[in-house]
Design an enzyme around this catalytic site. Structure first.
Site, short mmCIF file in Angstrom:
data_model
loop_
_atom_site.label_atom_id
_atom_site.label_comp_id
_atom_site.label_asym_id
_atom_site.label_seq_id
_atom_site.Cartn_x
_atom_site.Cartn_y
_atom_site.Cartn_z
N ARG A 91 -87.54 -62.69 -14.47
CA ARG A 91 -86.79 -62.70 -15.74
C ARG A 91 -85.71 -61.64 -15.81
O ARG A 91 -85.29 -61.20 -16.87
CB ARG A 91 -87.70 -62.53 -16.96
CG ARG A 91 -88.69 -63.66 -17.09
CD ARG A 91 -89.43 -63.63 -18.40
NE ARG A 91 -90.55 -64.52 -18.31
CZ ARG A 91 -91.75 -64.16 -17.87
NH1 ARG A 91 -91.98 -62.92 -17.52
NH2 ARG A 91 -92.70 -65.07 -17.79
N LYS A 101 -70.78 -62.22 -15.44
CA LYS A 101 -70.85 -63.68 -15.25
C LYS A 101 -71.39 -63.92 -13.85
O LYS A 101 -70.78 -63.53 -12.86
CB LYS A 101 -69.46 -64.30 -15.36
CG LYS A 101 -69.10 -64.71 -16.75
CD LYS A 101 -67.89 -65.62 -16.70
CE LYS A 101 -67.36 -65.84 -18.10
NZ LYS A 101 -66.12 -66.65 -18.08
N GLU A 122 -54.58 -61.78 -9.10
CA GLU A 122 -55.46 -61.53 -10.25
C GLU A 122 -55.08 -60.22 -10.96
O GLU A 122 -55.17 -60.11 -12.18
CB GLU A 122 -56.92 -61.50 -9.76
CG GLU A 122 -57.97 -61.75 -10.81
CD GLU A 122 -58.14 -63.23 -11.19
OE1 GLU A 122 -57.88 -63.55 -12.37
OE2 GLU A 122 -58.53 -64.06 -10.34
N LYS A 163 -60.44 -55.27 -17.72
CA LYS A 163 -61.55 -56.22 -17.68
C LYS A 163 -62.74 -55.64 -18.44
O LYS A 163 -63.39 -56.33 -19.24
CB LYS A 163 -61.94 -56.52 -16.22
CG LYS A 163 -63.16 -57.41 -16.09
CD LYS A 163 -62.84 -58.88 -15.93
CE LYS A 163 -64.08 -59.76 -16.05
NZ LYS A 163 -64.16 -60.82 -15.06
N GLU A 214 -68.52 -64.19 -24.36
CA GLU A 214 -67.40 -65.13 -24.52
C GLU A 214 -67.53 -65.97 -25.79
O GLU A 214 -67.34 -67.18 -25.78
CB GLU A 214 -67.30 -66.05 -23.27
CG GLU A 214 -65.93 -66.69 -23.14
CD GLU A 214 -65.61 -67.21 -21.74
OE1 GLU A 214 -66.41 -67.00 -20.81
OE2 GLU A 214 -64.55 -67.82 -21.60
N ARG A 263 -62.45 -62.84 -24.63
CA ARG A 263 -62.66 -62.97 -23.20
C ARG A 263 -61.87 -64.14 -22.62
O ARG A 263 -61.47 -64.13 -21.46
CB ARG A 263 -64.17 -63.14 -22.94
CG ARG A 263 -64.55 -62.82 -21.55
CD ARG A 263 -66.04 -62.61 -21.38
NE ARG A 263 -66.31 -62.57 -19.97
CZ ARG A 263 -67.33 -61.95 -19.39
NH1 ARG A 263 -68.21 -61.32 -20.13
NH2 ARG A 263 -67.48 -61.96 -18.10
N ASN A 280 -58.45 -65.63 -19.08
CA ASN A 280 -58.22 -66.86 -18.34
C ASN A 280 -56.76 -67.26 -18.28
O ASN A 280 -56.45 -68.40 -17.97
CB ASN A 280 -59.05 -67.99 -18.94
CG ASN A 280 -60.46 -67.94 -18.43
OD1 ASN A 280 -60.69 -67.77 -17.24
ND2 ASN A 280 -61.41 -68.06 -19.33
N HIS A 308 -55.56 -69.69 -15.67
CA HIS A 308 -56.75 -70.25 -15.05
C HIS A 308 -57.01 -71.72 -15.34
O HIS A 308 -57.66 -72.39 -14.56
CB HIS A 308 -57.99 -69.43 -15.42
CG HIS A 308 -58.13 -68.19 -14.56
ND1 HIS A 308 -57.19 -67.20 -14.54
CD2 HIS A 308 -59.10 -67.79 -13.70
CE1 HIS A 308 -57.57 -66.24 -13.70
NE2 HIS A 308 -58.72 -66.58 -13.17
N HIS A 326 -57.47 -73.36 -11.99
CA HIS A 326 -58.76 -73.98 -11.63
C HIS A 326 -58.56 -75.45 -11.29
O HIS A 326 -59.17 -75.97 -10.36
CB HIS A 326 -59.75 -73.88 -12.79
CG HIS A 326 -60.42 -72.55 -12.90
ND1 HIS A 326 -60.86 -72.04 -14.10
CD2 HIS A 326 -60.74 -71.63 -11.96
CE1 HIS A 326 -61.41 -70.85 -13.89
NE2 HIS A 326 -61.35 -70.57 -12.60
N HIS A 374 -58.80 -68.35 -4.50
CA HIS A 374 -58.81 -68.37 -5.96
C HIS A 374 -57.53 -67.75 -6.55
O HIS A 374 -56.82 -68.37 -7.34
CB HIS A 374 -60.05 -67.66 -6.49
CG HIS A 374 -60.06 -67.52 -7.98
ND1 HIS A 374 -60.22 -68.59 -8.83
CD2 HIS A 374 -59.88 -66.42 -8.78
CE1 HIS A 374 -60.16 -68.17 -10.08
NE2 HIS A 374 -59.95 -66.86 -10.09
#
Ligand SMILES: NC(=O)c1ccc[n+]([C@@H]2O[C@H](COP(=O)([O-])OP(=O)(O)OC[C@H]3O[C@@H](n4cnc5c(N)ncnc54)[C@H](O)[C@@H]3O)[C@@H](O)[C@H]2O)c1
Ligand SMILES: [Zn+2]
Length: 351
Positions: A116, A138, A180, A220, A230, A235, A239, A242, A246, A259
């Site tokens: 957990r 994340k 980035e 960040k 988020e 947040r 993006n 993105h 993406h 990326h």
């Protein structure tokens, strides 16, 4: 060493020669047992880290994995838990991720789900991971039907961004990370953007990179500290570039673009879209275009149609009520969300 404090209760250390000092840097965790999940390409970095910990009295075990997207397949994770159990990892032990975003996402997920949730330390070794993926908690793995579909938010207990490890990165991985980095200047920080204009050629040679990593990590950290799950829309501003980036990664089959390379294209289109929608002045758009075209990224494959590219925005996690919230700019250093973008705007911005 620069220390960035994340309000969620951990630090990011940015500097040189951190890995060989891991024994003392990890002392505040007050643990004695570590398990490494590391990129198989980084065995000497991992040994250095492990030996520093052992000198400080830790017991270490570990596992090396190839850093490719296929490694993040959910079906491949199960044996890792077996190794953790066999090594006697308990609630007080620490998992250590040594690698880029692939290893970090996977190791963070394993740490977040084993017993957990146990503590984990990120040792990001790509520029992209140092400025982005290792910060913010994340974590996730891939399902055959999509990337990063299974995951948890699980913040690390410490992140060590040792800029010395970057020297062995391929040129493309450096460019990807710099892409980035540019995002932070565009979305949050005009002064930083100006620094990037002046220093881009140096950064591509990994000169002045500590400053760029430090400022990026600070942004960040600040954003995820205010919006850890988020839920507040803040947040989402991370993006910038993105949604289309993406889509480009997916439409070309992951692996064609790094990326950050795809994000460079995504940011160019998002800047065009910002002007197309009347938010961003043409002179700012062209200044952005000038900076982004200095980053050597692969061309868009000729056979990729606009139709196909846009079809890959459908699954975007930022879609609410069927409409995409596009992160755009109203000036350099300030991002906004526009929910009224239509297909004709996208067509104009991308073509
Ligand atoms: N969690 C997040 O917030 C977040 C954000 C962005 C991206 N990601 C994820 O990150 C992944 C991409 O990350 P990445 O670009 O770091 O990729 P990566 O981990 O695949 O690393 C890229 C390449 O660099 C190599 N490498 C790593 N460190 C090196 C070093 N020091 N010297 C030489 N080679 C080295 C790797 O072996 C690999 O071949 C994707 O899976 C993406 O989904 C996650
Ligand atoms: Zn990104």
């Amino acid at each position: 060493v620069e220390k960035v404090k994340v309000s969620l209760g951990y630090d990011i250390l940015v500097g040189r020669n951190l890995i060989s000092r891991a024994g003392s840097l990890l002392k505040p965790l007050d643990a004695k047992k570590a398990f490494f999940i590391s990129d198989s390409r980084l065995s000497s970095t991992t040994s250095k880290l492990a030996s520093s910990l052992r000198k400080a009295g830790w017991e270490t075990n570990g596992l090396q994995l190839p850093a490719r997207e296929a490694t993040k397949d959910f079906r491949k994770i199960f044996p890792i838990y077996s190794k953790l159990i066999q090594s006697g990892m308990d609630r007080h032990s620490v998992l250590i991720a040594v690698g880029g975003g692939v290893i970090g996402d996977l190791a963070g997920f394993v740490a977040g789900t084993y017993l957990r949730g146990i503590r984990w330390v990120g040792v990001p070794t790509t520029l992209l991971a140092q400025v982005d993926s290792s910060i913010g908690g994340k974590t996730g793995v891939n399902h055959p039907l999509g990337k990063n579909l299974i995951g948890v938010f699980h913040q690390p207990s410490l992140v060590l961004c040792d800029t010395d490890v970057l020297s062995s990165l391929s040129r493309r991985d450096v460019v990807s990370g710099v892409g980035e980095i540019v995002k932070y200047g565009l979305a949050f920080d005009k002064i930083f953007f100006t620094f990037l204009e002046e220093s881009l050629d140096h950064l591509l040679e990994l000169e002045r990179i500590e400053k760029a990593v430090h400022i990026s990590a600070k942004w960040k950290a600040q954003v995820v500290g205010k919006d850890p799950l988020e839920t507040k829309g803040l947040r989402a501003l991370l993006n910038f570039g993105h949604t289309l980036g993406h889509a480009l990664e997916a439409a070309t089959g992951y692996g064609y673009f790094r990326h950050g390379e795809a994000i460079v294209w995504g940011m160019r289109w998002a800047a065009n879209l910002s002007t197309e929608r009347g938010h961003l002045a043409e002179k700012d758009r062209s200044r952005i275009e000038t900076l982004l075209t200095r980053l050597p990224v692969p061309e868009i494959p000729k056979q990729l149609t606009l139709q196909k590219l846009l079809s890959f925005t459908k699954h975007d996690k930022k879609i609410r009520d069927g409409k995409i919230g596009f992160v755009l700019l109203d000036k350099i250093g300030h991002a906004i969300v526009d929910r009224k973008v239509e297909k004709k705007h996208l067509a104009a911005a991308i073509s």
